[in-house]
Motif scaffolding. Structure first.
Motif, short mmCIF file in Angstrom:
data_model
loop_
_atom_site.label_atom_id
_atom_site.label_comp_id
_atom_site.label_asym_id
_atom_site.label_seq_id
_atom_site.Cartn_x
_atom_site.Cartn_y
_atom_site.Cartn_z
N TYR A 70 -36.31 52.18 65.28
CA TYR A 70 -37.12 51.39 66.20
C TYR A 70 -37.81 50.25 65.48
N TYR A 71 -38.37 50.51 64.30
CA TYR A 71 -39.03 49.46 63.53
C TYR A 71 -38.05 48.34 63.17
N ASP A 72 -36.83 48.72 62.80
CA ASP A 72 -35.83 47.74 62.42
C ASP A 72 -35.48 46.84 63.60
N ARG A 73 -35.26 47.44 64.77
CA ARG A 73 -34.96 46.66 65.97
C ARG A 73 -36.15 45.78 66.35
N HIS A 74 -37.37 46.32 66.24
CA HIS A 74 -38.60 45.57 66.50
C HIS A 74 -38.62 44.31 65.63
N LEU A 75 -38.45 44.51 64.33
CA LEU A 75 -38.54 43.40 63.39
C LEU A 75 -37.42 42.38 63.60
N THR A 76 -36.21 42.86 63.86
CA THR A 76 -35.07 41.97 64.08
C THR A 76 -35.31 41.06 65.28
N ILE A 77 -35.72 41.64 66.40
CA ILE A 77 -35.96 40.84 67.60
C ILE A 77 -37.14 39.90 67.39
N ALA A 78 -38.20 40.39 66.80
CA ALA A 78 -39.38 39.55 66.56
C ALA A 78 -38.98 38.32 65.73
N ARG A 79 -38.16 38.51 64.73
CA ARG A 79 -37.74 37.38 63.90
C ARG A 79 -36.78 36.46 64.66
N GLU A 80 -35.89 37.05 65.47
CA GLU A 80 -34.95 36.23 66.24
C GLU A 80 -35.67 35.27 67.18
N ILE A 81 -36.77 35.73 67.78
CA ILE A 81 -37.47 34.89 68.75
C ILE A 81 -38.68 34.17 68.15
N GLY A 82 -38.86 34.30 66.84
CA GLY A 82 -39.97 33.63 66.17
C GLY A 82 -41.32 34.21 66.54
N ASP A 83 -41.35 35.49 66.80
CA ASP A 83 -42.59 36.16 67.23
C ASP A 83 -43.35 36.68 66.00
N GLN A 84 -44.14 35.80 65.42
CA GLN A 84 -44.91 36.20 64.25
C GLN A 84 -45.96 37.25 64.59
N ALA A 85 -46.48 37.19 65.81
CA ALA A 85 -47.45 38.20 66.25
C ALA A 85 -46.77 39.57 66.31
N GLY A 86 -45.52 39.61 66.73
CA GLY A 86 -44.77 40.86 66.75
C GLY A 86 -44.54 41.41 65.36
N GLU A 87 -44.25 40.52 64.42
CA GLU A 87 -44.09 40.94 63.03
C GLU A 87 -45.42 41.50 62.50
N ALA A 88 -46.50 40.81 62.82
CA ALA A 88 -47.82 41.25 62.38
C ALA A 88 -48.19 42.59 63.00
N LEU A 89 -47.82 42.79 64.27
CA LEU A 89 -48.08 44.05 64.94
C LEU A 89 -47.41 45.21 64.20
N LEU A 90 -46.17 45.01 63.79
CA LEU A 90 -45.46 46.05 63.04
C LEU A 90 -46.16 46.34 61.72
N ALA A 91 -46.55 45.30 61.02
CA ALA A 91 -47.25 45.50 59.75
C ALA A 91 -48.55 46.26 59.96
N GLY A 92 -49.27 45.91 61.02
CA GLY A 92 -50.52 46.61 61.32
C GLY A 92 -50.30 48.07 61.69
N ASP A 93 -49.29 48.32 62.52
CA ASP A 93 -48.98 49.70 62.91
C ASP A 93 -48.63 50.54 61.69
N LEU A 94 -47.82 49.98 60.81
CA LEU A 94 -47.44 50.73 59.61
C LEU A 94 -48.64 50.94 58.70
N GLY A 95 -49.50 49.95 58.59
CA GLY A 95 -50.70 50.10 57.78
C GLY A 95 -51.59 51.23 58.29
N ILE A 96 -51.75 51.30 59.60
CA ILE A 96 -52.55 52.38 60.19
C ILE A 96 -51.92 53.74 59.92
#
Length: 108
Positions: A70-96
């Protein structure tokens, strides 16, 4: 590499679930429905959000490999659409999650 593989693979696979099974299953169903609707309607940001939540859910259940998918698909799509907030969300979720595990070095 554009995948989250190294991050999620470090998660324990035997972490006990603290979620009530019925609520956990209901949450999963809602996240999966959100993902399906977002996919059907072309809402890529909605897909990113749902994939992240499914990743967190499975991470908390100790299912690191599934969480990583799920994380891989999240990151792939976020990067495909230029969603830096989505990338940041993943980093935050993993940090928590790493903070909850007491692994403060990985949480930072």
């Amino acid at each position: 590499n554009a995948t989250a593989t190294p991050i999620a693979e470090t998660a324990p696979t035997t972490r006990p679930a603290k979620l009530v099974p019925a609520l956990r299953d209901e949450a999963r169903e809602h996240f999966e429905r959100h993902l399906a609707i977002s996919s059907q309607t072309g809402n890529r940001k909605g897909e990113v959000w749902a994939l992240g939540k499914l990743g967190v859910l499975h991470f908390r259940l100790g299912r690191a490999r599934l969480a990583n998918e799920y994380y891989d698909r999240h990151l792939t799509i976020a990067r495909e659409i230029g969603d830096q907030a989505g990338e940041a969300l993943l980093a935050g979720d993993l940090g928590i999650e790493f903070m909850n595990l007491g692994d403060y070095a990985k949480a930072v």
